[in-house]
Design an enzyme around this catalytic site. Structure first.
Site, PDB file in Angstrom:
ATOM      1  N   ASN A 155       0.819  -1.214   0.000  1.00 54.92           N
ATOM      2  CA  ASN A 155       0.000   0.000   0.000  1.00 54.92           C
ATOM      3  C   ASN A 155       0.853   1.264   0.000  1.00 54.92           C
ATOM      4  O   ASN A 155       0.360   2.359   0.270  1.00 54.92           O
ATOM      5  CB  ASN A 155      -0.927   0.023   1.219  1.00 54.92           C
ATOM      6  N   HIS A 184     -14.822  -1.516   4.097  1.00 61.49           N
ATOM      7  CA  HIS A 184     -13.755  -2.260   4.759  1.00 61.49           C
ATOM      8  C   HIS A 184     -14.231  -2.912   6.059  1.00 61.49           C
ATOM      9  O   HIS A 184     -15.153  -2.449   6.717  1.00 61.49           O
ATOM     10  CB  HIS A 184     -12.590  -1.307   5.049  1.00 61.49           C
ATOM     11  N   GLU A 208     -16.442   4.113   1.670  1.00 60.41           N
ATOM     12  CA  GLU A 208     -15.075   4.403   1.249  1.00 60.41           C
ATOM     13  C   GLU A 208     -15.140   5.275   0.003  1.00 60.41           C
ATOM     14  O   GLU A 208     -16.162   5.318  -0.682  1.00 60.41           O
ATOM     15  CB  GLU A 208     -14.329   3.101   0.944  1.00 60.41           C
ATOM     16  N   SER A 254     -10.957  -0.818  -1.465  1.00 60.36           N
ATOM     17  CA  SER A 254      -9.621  -1.370  -1.318  1.00 60.36           C
ATOM     18  C   SER A 254      -9.372  -2.659  -2.079  1.00 60.36           C
ATOM     19  O   SER A 254      -8.224  -2.996  -2.360  1.00 60.36           O
ATOM     20  CB  SER A 254      -9.320  -1.600   0.167  1.00 60.36           C
ATOM     21  N   ASP A 284     -14.434   7.374   4.174  1.00 61.07           N
ATOM     22  CA  ASP A 284     -13.127   6.819   4.488  1.00 61.07           C
ATOM     23  C   ASP A 284     -12.242   6.949   3.252  1.00 61.07           C
ATOM     24  O   ASP A 284     -12.471   6.302   2.232  1.00 61.07           O
ATOM     25  CB  ASP A 284     -13.273   5.350   4.883  1.00 61.07           C
ATOM     26  N   HIS A 335      -7.633   4.785   0.941  1.00 61.22           N
ATOM     27  CA  HIS A 335      -6.935   4.390  -0.276  1.00 61.22           C
ATOM     28  C   HIS A 335      -6.942   5.485  -1.343  1.00 61.22           C
ATOM     29  O   HIS A 335      -6.605   5.232  -2.499  1.00 61.22           O
ATOM     30  CB  HIS A 335      -7.545   3.101  -0.824  1.00 61.22           C
ATOM     31  N   LYS A 353      -0.856   4.207   4.564  1.00 61.07           N
ATOM     32  CA  LYS A 353      -0.787   3.675   3.198  1.00 61.07           C
ATOM     33  C   LYS A 353       0.103   4.578   2.348  1.00 61.07           C
ATOM     34  O   LYS A 353       1.319   4.444   2.405  1.00 61.07           O
ATOM     35  CB  LYS A 353      -2.206   3.504   2.655  1.00 61.07           C
TER      36      LYS A 353
END
Length: 394
Positions: free
Chosen positions: A45, A137, A181, A185, A210, A213, A244
């Site tokens: 990541n 997630h 998200e 992910s 979120d 990523h 990440k």
């Protein structure tokens, strides 16, 4: 009783789902040593290539002196923030992040997991409702489970379904929060934040996004997909992680000052854990500012990701998404395990992703591209996968 656990592990092994630790050494840019040989790391990541940037680390450690050894490079906070673990460095980091995003308040957490399991249970009670994207997630799922609120999941990125749920249930609950998200992910696809924001406003909800990523990779300053899509003002609780693209540990939530104070007094994963150590806070502040100026890396990674997707498709492989997370959809768990091992033999560090990390029947490779890669590094990936697959399909 021990037989139960042993039999359970044997079952996982037979199904190709047994998980084990994989010690790695010798990090050098996008390459790393595994099982005695150097491989191209397609599982990291470290999206901006910062964790493997030796010169960047040297630049950071050159600021260490005898006078700032403990304040800026100390290895332990030795207490929670609400006792003696708080520091000026914590507040400086929060202020920098808050001002960069032009938000009212920022609050640090020890990780994205700590944030997601601590925020939702703190803010919502039994008269409230959480509406969560089905592919959010596991840390968000755990946060919902810990909360006293009711929770329902809407089909992945299906905002018509979200609207149906809001129309049906909004009137029955005091507070409703929509959780998604921004970049997912395992699939590498992207939420339509504007659509969620429109529904949030129409039904008087909170929007929890979120950006784990997306942070570092999208938007002019790398602030994430909300910046990229022009929706920063619409997000009530924006979670970002340092773990990440920013090559560190820790996380933050951007929110109102009232919500920040409420979380300080009610979020158990914040209250009852030791604070981040000084060296982490100092690095997080340093690396966050470095990230803001990495536009060329962001641009290069976007081009590289598009090239790899096209290569996979041209070799007849199934892929999805539109980000630097590039899935190769295989379906069968055992196929994913065997194919990953063969790819490792050819110098590509790839690990299989299997349920419960992804839905049943969707085992895959999750190819994670980083900004320190070049096309010459990954040009053979699709061809090698395509060559190997027939050997493992009956």
């Amino acid at each position: 009783m021990s037989n139960f656990y042993e039999q359970s592990l044997q079952k996982l092994l037979a199904e190709g789902r047994l998980r084990e630790f994989k010690p790695l050494t010798g990090r050098s840019g996008c390459r790393i040593d595994y099982r005695g040989r150097q491989m191209l790391n397609l599982t990291s990541n470290d999206y901006l290539g910062l964790a493997g940037d030796k010169r960047l680390h040297e630049k950071f450690y050159r600021t260490m002196t005898g006078g700032n050894l403990l304040d800026d490079f100390g290895l332990g906070a030795a207490s929670s923030r609400l006792l003696t673990g708080d520091s000026i460095r914590s507040h400086q980091l929060e202020q920098t992040v808050r001002e960069t995003y032009n938000k009212e308040a920022c609050l640090l957490f020890n990780s994205g997991y700590h944030a997601n399991i601590g925020i939702l249970p703190a803010l919502l009670g039994k008269n409230d409702l959480i509406l969560s994207d089905k592919l959010n997630h596991a840390s968000i799922v755990d946060g919902m489970r810990l909360s006293l609120a009711r929770h329902k999941r809407f089909r992945h990125c299906d905002y018509a379904h979200l609207a149906e749920l809001l129309h049906k249930f909004r009137k029955d609950f005091h507070k409703v929060i929509i959780v998604s998200e921004s970049v997912f992910s395992m699939d590498g696809d992207v939420a339509d934040i504007a659509q969620i924001a429109r529904l949030k406003a129409e039904y008087d909800c909170l929007l929890y996004l979120d950006e784990a990523h997306a942070l570092g990779l999208y938007g002019p300053q790398g602030l994430g997909m909300a910046e990229e899509q022009g929706q920063l003002d619409a997000v009530d609780l924006l979670v970002g992680t340092f773990g990440k693209a920013l090559a560190s540990v820790g996380a933050f939530v951007l929110c109102s000052a009232v919500l920040r104070d409420y979380l300080i007094n009610h979020s158990r994963s914040l209250i009852f854990t030791t604070a981040l150590p000084p060296v982490v806070l100092h690095w997080d502040h340093f690396i966050f500012q470095e990230m803001l100026h990495r536009s060329s890396e962001r641009s290069g990674l976007k081009t590289l990701s598009a090239q790899l997707r096209q290569s996979l498709i041209s070799h007849g492989l199934r892929t999805d998404g539109a980000t630097n997370i590039v899935p190769v959809l295989l379906g069968d768990d055992s196929l994913a395990v065997a194919l990953a091992e063969s790819m490792q033999e050819r110098g590509y560090l790839i690990f299989p992703v299997r349920p419960p990390a992804v839905p049943e029947g969707t085992a895959r490779f999750r190819l994670s591209l980083t900004a320190d890669m070049h096309w010459t590094d990954i040009a053979g990936v699709a061809e090698n996968i395509a060559q190997l697959m027939p050997h493992f399909i009956a």
